[in-house]
Design a protein around this motif. Structure first.
Motif, PDB file in Angstrom:
ATOM      1  N   VAL A 187       0.777  -1.378   0.140  1.00 19.66           N
ATOM      2  CA  VAL A 187      -0.110  -0.013  -0.115  1.00 19.66           C
ATOM      3  C   VAL A 187       0.954   1.277  -0.224  1.00 19.66           C
ATOM      4  CG1 VAL A 187      -1.378  -1.359   1.803  1.00 19.66           C
ATOM      5  CG2 VAL A 187      -1.210   1.166   2.094  1.00 19.66           C
ATOM      6  N   ALA A 191       0.430   3.971  -3.050  1.00 17.58           N
ATOM      7  CA  ALA A 191       0.355   5.326  -2.969  1.00 17.58           C
ATOM      8  C   ALA A 191       1.093   6.277  -3.785  1.00 17.58           C
ATOM      9  CB  ALA A 191       0.323   5.783  -1.574  1.00 17.58           C
ATOM     10  N   LEU A 215     -12.011  -0.933  -4.422  1.00 19.47           N
ATOM     11  CA  LEU A 215     -13.006   0.281  -4.374  1.00 19.47           C
ATOM     12  C   LEU A 215     -12.534   1.451  -3.847  1.00 19.47           C
ATOM     13  CD1 LEU A 215     -16.130  -2.068  -3.685  1.00 19.47           C
ATOM     14  CD2 LEU A 215     -16.061  -0.762  -5.606  1.00 19.47           C
ATOM     15  N   GLY A 216     -11.615   1.206  -2.961  1.00 16.01           N
ATOM     16  CA  GLY A 216     -10.837   2.263  -2.321  1.00 16.01           C
ATOM     17  C   GLY A 216      -9.896   3.068  -3.296  1.00 16.01           C
ATOM     18  N   ALA A 219     -12.455   4.815  -5.554  1.00 15.25           N
ATOM     19  CA  ALA A 219     -12.933   6.093  -4.965  1.00 15.25           C
ATOM     20  C   ALA A 219     -11.951   7.437  -4.855  1.00 15.25           C
ATOM     21  CB  ALA A 219     -13.028   5.774  -3.329  1.00 15.25           C
ATOM     22  N   ASP A 240     -18.971   9.627  -6.910  1.00 16.19           N
ATOM     23  CA  ASP A 240     -19.976  10.115  -5.800  1.00 16.19           C
ATOM     24  C   ASP A 240     -21.290   9.668  -5.643  1.00 16.19           C
ATOM     25  OD1 ASP A 240     -17.385  11.846  -5.789  1.00 16.19           O
ATOM     26  OD2 ASP A 240     -18.533  13.340  -4.794  1.00 16.19           O
ATOM     27  N   PHE A 243     -20.939   5.453  -4.915  1.00 18.57           N
ATOM     28  CA  PHE A 243     -20.771   5.306  -3.798  1.00 18.57           C
ATOM     29  C   PHE A 243     -21.874   5.612  -2.695  1.00 18.57           C
ATOM     30  CE2 PHE A 243     -16.415   4.364  -5.298  1.00 18.57           C
ATOM     31  CZ  PHE A 243     -16.169   3.344  -4.596  1.00 18.57           C
ATOM     32  N   PRO A 259     -14.366  -4.338   3.929  1.00 19.68           N
ATOM     33  CA  PRO A 259     -14.250  -4.083   5.600  1.00 19.68           C
ATOM     34  C   PRO A 259     -13.377  -2.722   5.623  1.00 19.68           C
ATOM     35  CG  PRO A 259     -12.634  -5.649   4.616  1.00 19.68           C
ATOM     36  CD  PRO A 259     -13.471  -5.279   3.612  1.00 19.68           C
ATOM     37  N   ARG A 260     -14.046  -1.824   6.515  1.00 20.65           N
ATOM     38  CA  ARG A 260     -13.610  -0.479   6.680  1.00 20.65           C
ATOM     39  C   ARG A 260     -12.542  -0.492   7.877  1.00 20.65           C
ATOM     40  NH1 ARG A 260     -16.789   3.605   3.902  1.00 20.65           N
ATOM     41  NH2 ARG A 260     -15.345   5.051   5.001  1.00 20.65           N
ATOM     42  N   PHE A 261     -11.263  -0.025   7.765  1.00 17.32           N
ATOM     43  CA  PHE A 261     -10.345   0.201   8.944  1.00 17.32           C
ATOM     44  C   PHE A 261     -10.412   1.571   9.526  1.00 17.32           C
ATOM     45  CE2 PHE A 261      -7.977   2.201   5.583  1.00 17.32           C
ATOM     46  CZ  PHE A 261      -7.455   3.291   5.917  1.00 17.32           C
TER      47      PHE A 261
ATOM     48  N   GLY B 223      -8.369  -3.357   6.591  1.00 20.38           N
ATOM     49  CA  GLY B 223      -9.673  -3.573   6.736  1.00 20.38           C
ATOM     50  C   GLY B 223      -9.951  -4.892   7.423  1.00 20.38           C
ATOM     51  N   ALA B 263      -1.790   5.698   3.525  1.00 18.95           N
ATOM     52  CA  ALA B 263      -1.637   5.234   2.341  1.00 18.95           C
ATOM     53  C   ALA B 263      -2.995   4.198   2.020  1.00 18.95           C
ATOM     54  CB  ALA B 263      -0.326   4.594   1.977  1.00 18.95           C
ATOM     55  N   ALA B 264      -3.686   3.627   2.969  1.00 20.41           N
ATOM     56  CA  ALA B 264      -4.461   2.753   2.329  1.00 20.41           C
ATOM     57  C   ALA B 264      -5.818   3.426   2.115  1.00 20.41           C
ATOM     58  CB  ALA B 264      -4.946   1.802   3.938  1.00 20.41           C
ATOM     59  N   PRO B 265      -6.071   3.204   0.848  1.00 21.04           N
ATOM     60  CA  PRO B 265      -7.278   3.729   0.290  1.00 21.04           C
ATOM     61  C   PRO B 265      -8.793   3.414   1.035  1.00 21.04           C
ATOM     62  CG  PRO B 265      -6.621   1.955  -1.276  1.00 21.04           C
ATOM     63  CD  PRO B 265      -5.805   1.857   0.024  1.00 21.04           C
ATOM     64  N   ILE B 266      -9.395   4.262   1.043  1.00 17.51           N
ATOM     65  CA  ILE B 266     -10.869   4.200   1.748  1.00 17.51           C
ATOM     66  C   ILE B 266     -11.935   4.084   0.570  1.00 17.51           C
ATOM     67  CG2 ILE B 266     -12.522   5.232   3.443  1.00 17.51           C
ATOM     68  CD1 ILE B 266     -10.031   6.128   4.977  1.00 17.51           C
ATOM     69  N   PRO B 267     -12.757   3.430   0.564  1.00 16.25           N
ATOM     70  CA  PRO B 267     -13.850   3.236  -0.428  1.00 16.25           C
ATOM     71  C   PRO B 267     -14.981   4.440  -0.211  1.00 16.25           C
ATOM     72  CG  PRO B 267     -14.088   1.383   0.978  1.00 16.25           C
ATOM     73  CD  PRO B 267     -12.920   2.178   1.536  1.00 16.25           C
ATOM     74  N   ASP B 268     -14.662   5.265  -0.092  1.00 19.53           N
ATOM     75  CA  ASP B 268     -15.551   6.492  -0.075  1.00 19.53           C
ATOM     76  C   ASP B 268     -14.815   7.783  -0.641  1.00 19.53           C
ATOM     77  OD1 ASP B 268     -17.169   8.781   0.835  1.00 19.53           O
ATOM     78  OD2 ASP B 268     -17.863   7.781   2.506  1.00 19.53           O
ATOM     79  N   PRO B 269     -15.512   8.224  -1.907  1.00 20.09           N
ATOM     80  CA  PRO B 269     -14.803   9.357  -2.701  1.00 20.09           C
ATOM     81  C   PRO B 269     -14.807  10.691  -1.838  1.00 20.09           C
ATOM     82  CG  PRO B 269     -16.558   8.582  -4.003  1.00 20.09           C
ATOM     83  CD  PRO B 269     -16.602   7.423  -2.582  1.00 20.09           C
ATOM     84  N   LYS B 270     -15.735  11.002  -1.255  1.00 25.12           N
ATOM     85  CA  LYS B 270     -15.740  12.198   0.005  1.00 25.12           C
ATOM     86  C   LYS B 270     -14.518  12.297   0.616  1.00 25.12           C
ATOM     87  CE  LYS B 270     -20.443  13.707  -0.826  1.00 25.12           C
ATOM     88  NZ  LYS B 270     -21.037  12.406  -1.574  1.00 25.12           N
ATOM     89  N   ILE B 271     -14.351  11.134   1.302  1.00 24.63           N
ATOM     90  CA  ILE B 271     -13.154  10.982   2.412  1.00 24.63           C
ATOM     91  C   ILE B 271     -11.955  11.033   1.747  1.00 24.63           C
ATOM     92  CG2 ILE B 271     -12.137   9.583   4.081  1.00 24.63           C
ATOM     93  CD1 ILE B 271     -14.641   8.581   4.847  1.00 24.63           C
ATOM     94  N   GLU B 272     -11.892  10.403   0.539  1.00 21.94           N
ATOM     95  CA  GLU B 272     -10.600  10.358  -0.239  1.00 21.94           C
ATOM     96  C   GLU B 272     -10.091  11.599  -0.773  1.00 21.94           C
ATOM     97  OE1 GLU B 272      -8.269   7.922  -1.634  1.00 21.94           O
ATOM     98  OE2 GLU B 272      -9.055   6.970   0.279  1.00 21.94           O
TER      99      GLU B 272
END
Lengths: 269, 358
Positions: A187, A191, A215-216, A219, A240, A243, A259-261, B223, B263-272
Motif C-alpha cells: 500500500v 500510494a 473500491l478504495g 474512490a 460520488d 458510492f 471491510p473498513r479500517f 480492513g 496510504a490505505a485507500p478508503i472506499p468513499d470518494p468524499k473522504i478520499e
C-alpha cells in the motif's frame, strides 16, 4: 458536448472452449471523455479486462463483435493489424497488473524504453536515450542514467511498475488504460504509483481507464465508474453518486463487503 | 485484571528467525544473514485474535511459520500454554503442535491436487488418532465439511472442482480437523474476491465464537485485520513497531503506522478527496543490511539524529498501546492524521448475499 475520445457500442466477446461457448463480455456500451478518469470495477471473471483487451485489438477477431468501437478519431473495429499496432503505444498506452511478466526479462530497461521512441516517433540514438532518461525521472526512478543498463529483475516491484508506466506514456498517448496497476504492490508503494499516475494525467491531459477490483483505489482516483458483473455493465455513474447511492443490489452488496479500517463497524458472524 | 492472570495460549519471547544467505557457486560462502524476524515478543490469550500487519518482506509470514514450527527459531522462545517448545519431549511436541494449526494464502497451492477433499481433511484426523476406524473418520470429515458450510457430499471430489472460496473453506476444515486452540492464518483471504472474502471472514468469526479458537491473523489489508482482531501488531523489517487495541489504526503512535494508514485507500470518494496522504519515498530497505537506529529512519519523513543512531524500544502507554518510535509524542504535530469527517450517510454493514444478475 464534445465527442467522446472513445466510444463503444454493444461490444460482445465470445470464447470458444471445450465446453462450448463462453460469453465473457455481453453487450457493453460506454464512452470515455477527454481528460477524465473512468474506473471499471468488478470481481474476477466479470469481463473488465477482456473488455479493454478487445478495444485494444489484442483478442482474436473472430470472437469480438460490436456495433461500433470508435477511438482516437478512427474506427478501431475495422482497423487492420498494422494500423492497430501504430495506435497502441502511440495513441493508447496500456499498463498491466504484473510488471514482471509484461517486461521482457532479457532486454535492458533502456532497450525497452528507447524502442518506444524508435518505433513510434522515429527517434534514434542519443535522442531516444535522452527521452528514456527524462521519462524515468518523470516517474521517479532514481539515477535514471545508470539504471537504463539494468534488467527488469534488478528492479523492485514498485520500480518495475514505474518503468511500465514510463513505457506506456512515452509517446504521450491520449488514452491510458491501466489494468489493476497497483494490485501486486504494497500500500505505501501503491500510494506512490497512484500519485504518479494522477500527476502524469494532469501533465499530459490524458484520459484514463482504470480497471480495478479495489473500491478504495477507485474512490480516490476516478471521476466516473462502471460496475461490471458477468460480462455486463450493471451500474454506471459519477463515483460520488455510485458510492453514496448505489442503485443496483449487486453494487450495494459489493460496497458493503469491503471491510473498513477507518470506521467503528462490527461485522456479525 | 482477570485476563492478565490467565496463561497465554501463545507467547513469543524475543523471537529471532535468521536465514543465512550463501553466495552459491563452488565455494558457496556465507555472505550475509536475512534477519526476517529480529526480536519479537508477543502473546495471545485464549479466544483472542491478534492481527499482524506489515508490507511484503517485513517478516510477518516467517513469524507465523515459526509459531507452527515450519521455520526454526534462531533464538528466543515459542511458548505454548506456558511450555517452551524447545524443552518439550517429542511426544509432548506432537500433541502441542497439533493444537496450533495453519491456514495458507493460496488455496490453489495448499491442497494436494491428487487427494480427495475427504482424504485431505481425514488425514490429520487419522494421523493424530482423533478417531479410530474408517467409519468414524469419515463421519468426522462430514462433520467438518458441515462446520465450514460445505456439503458433506463433496468429500469424494478433488480440489480442482472447487472455487477459490470453497478451497479456502477446505483449508479451514483441514486445520480444524486437528482440533486446534490456535490457528495461524497467513493472508487467508487476500487471494479472494471481496464478496467471497466477506463470506470467509464471517465463517472464521463464527467458528471462533462457536469453538473458542484463537487466531494469529496475518494480513496486509488493514480492513480485514481491523474487522477480526482484538489486538493489532504492526511489523516493519523484522521488528514490531506498534502494538495495541483497535486504536492502532485510529490513532497510530508510530510514524510508519501513520504512513501506512494514510496510504490505505478508503472506499468513499468524499473522504478520499479530503485526505492528505503521507507518501513515503523509496522501497523497503534490504533486510540483509538493515538501517542503523530505527529501521524506519530511511523512509521516515520526520527522522531525527537520534532516530538514525539509537534503536527505539517498544514503550506502552497506559491504555496498553505500545510504539517503538522516538518521536511518538510529537506525531500529532509533525504528522497529523487526516481528520475523519463527520459520519455521513455510509452504507450499513449488514450481511447480505451477493445478488446474482442474470
Amino acid at each position: 458536448m464534445t465527442a467522446a475520445l472513445l466510444s463503444i457500442r454493444n461490444l460482445t466477446v465470445r470464447f470458444h472452449g471445450e465446453r462450448g461457448e463462453t460469453v465473457a463480455v455481453d453487450g457493453v456500451s460506454f464512452d470515455l471523455n477527454a481528460g477524465e478518469t473512468l474506473a471499471i470495477v468488478g470481481e474476477s471473471g466479470s469481463g473488465k479486462s477482456v473488455t479493454m483487451l478487445a478495444v485494444m485489438g489484442l483478442l482474436a477477431k473472430a470472437g469480438v463483435t460490436a456495433d461500433n468501437i470508435f477511438g482516437c478519431g478512427r474506427n478501431l473495429l475495422n482497423a487492420g493489424d498494422v494500423e492497430m499496432r501504430a495506435i497502441r503505444g502511440r495513441q493508447i498506452g496500456m499498463i498491466f497488473q504484473d510488471p514482471m511478466t509484461s517486461l521482457n526479462p532479457v532486454l535492458t530497461i533502456g532497450r525497452q524504453l528507447t524502442e518506444m521512441f524508435e518505433i513510434h516517433l522515429g527517434l534514434s540514438g542519443a535522442a531516444s536515450r535522452k527521452g528514456a532518461i527524462d521519462l524515468l525521472n518523470l516517474v521517479g526512478v532514481p539515477s535514471a542514467g545508470t539504471r537504463l543498463k539494468d534488467y527488469p529483475h534488478q528492479f523492485s516491484g514498485g520500480m518495475r511498475q514505474r518503468v511500465m508506466i514510463a513505457m506506456a506514456v512515452a509517446c504521450k498517448p491520449q488514452i491510458l488504460i491501466a489494468d489493476e496497476p497497483t494490485t501486486a504492490l504494497d500500500v505505501t508503494i501503491q500510494a506512490q504509483i497512484l500519485e504518479i499516475l494522477s500527476g502524469l494525467q494532469s501533465e499530459f491531459g490524458m484520459a484514463m481507464i482504470m480497471i480495478s477490483h479495489d473500491l478504495g483505489v477507485v474512490a480516490g482516483i476516478a471521476d466516473r465508474m462502471l460496475v461490471m458483473h458477468s460480462g455486463r455493465i450493471v451500474e454506471q455513474g459519477l463515483v460520488d453518486d455510485v458510492f453514496a447511492n448505489p442503485q443496483m443490489p449487486y453494487t450495494r452488496s459489493l460496497l458493503a463487503a469491503v471491510p473498513r479500517f477507518d470506521l467503528e463497524t462490527e461485522m456479525t458472524p | 485484571m482477570i485476563l492478565a492472570r490467565k496463561v497465554p495460549l501463545l507467547e513469543l519471547i524475543d523471537l529471532k528467525v535468521h536465514f543465512p544467505v550463501s553466495s552459491g557457486g563452488f565455494l558457496n560462502r556465507r555472505c550475509g544473514i536475512v534477519r526476517a524476524v529480529d526480536g519479537i515478543s508477543l502473546r495471545i490469550m485464549p479466544g483472542q485474535t491478534l492481527g499482524l500487519v506489515g508490507e511484503s518482506g517485513c517478516g510477518k509470514s516467517t513469524l507465523g511459520r515459526a509459531v507452527v514450527g515450519l521455520a526454526k527459531a534462531t533464538s528466543g522462545a515459542v511458548v505454548i500454554r506456558g511450555k517452551n517448545i524447545d524443552n518439550m519431549t517429542t511426544a509432548e511436541k506432537a500433541s502441542e503442535r497439533r493444537r496450533v494449526q495453519m491456514i495458507f494464502q493460496d488455496p490453489y497451492a495448499s491442497l494436494n491436487p491428487r487427494m480427495t477433499i475427504g482424504d485431505i481433511i481425514g488425514e490429520p484426523v487419522m494421523l493424530h488418532g482423533l478417531r479410530s476406524g474408517k467409519a468414524a473418520v469419515e463421519a468426522r470429515v462430514k462433520e467438518l465439511l458441515e462446520l465450514v458450510e460445505l456439503s458433506p457430499a463433496y468429500a469424494d471430489r478433488y480440489p480442482h472442482e472447487f472455487s477459490g472460496g470453497q478451497r479456502q473453506r477446505v483449508g479451514i476444515a483441514r486445520a480444524l480437523a486437528c482440533e486446534p486452540d490456535l490457528i495461524v492464518c497467513d493472508e487467508p483471504v487476500s487471494a479472494l474476491d471481496v464478496s467471497i472474502q466477506a463470506q470467509v471472514m464471517r465463517l472464521m468469526m463464527r467458528l471462533q465464537k462457536d469453538l473458542g479458537l484463537s487466531y494469529l491473523f496475518i494480513a496486509h489489508g488493514l480492513g480485514v485485520v481491523k474487522q477480526i482482531s482484538d489486538e493489532i501488531a504492526v511489523m516493519y523489517l523484522g521488528q514490531l513497531v506498534e502494538h495495541g487495541g483497535r486504536q492502532v489504526f485510529q490513532h497510530p503512535r508510530h510514524a510508519y503506522t501513520r504512513a501506512l494508514v494514510s496510504a490505505a485507500p478508503i472506499p468513499d470518494p468524499k473522504i478520499e478527496r479530503r485526505r492528505k496522504r503521507i507518501i513515503l519515498t523509496g522501497d523497503l530497505p534490504n533486510p540483509m543490511n538493515p538501517p542503523s537506529g530505527c529501521r524506519f529512519q530511511t523512509r521516515c519523513p520526520i527522522a531525527s539524529d537520534r532516530c538514525r543512531t539509537d534503536p527505539p524500544q517498544m514503550h506502552y502507554a497506559e491504555n496498553r498501546h505500545g510504539a517503538a518510535c522516538w518521536r511518538t509524542d510529537e506525531l500529532d504535530a509533525l504528522m497529523p492524521m487526516a481528520t475523519s469527517p463527520e459520519p455521513g450517510p455510509t452504507i450499513p454493514v449488514v450481511p447480505q448475499p451477493i445478488a446474482d444478475i442474470g
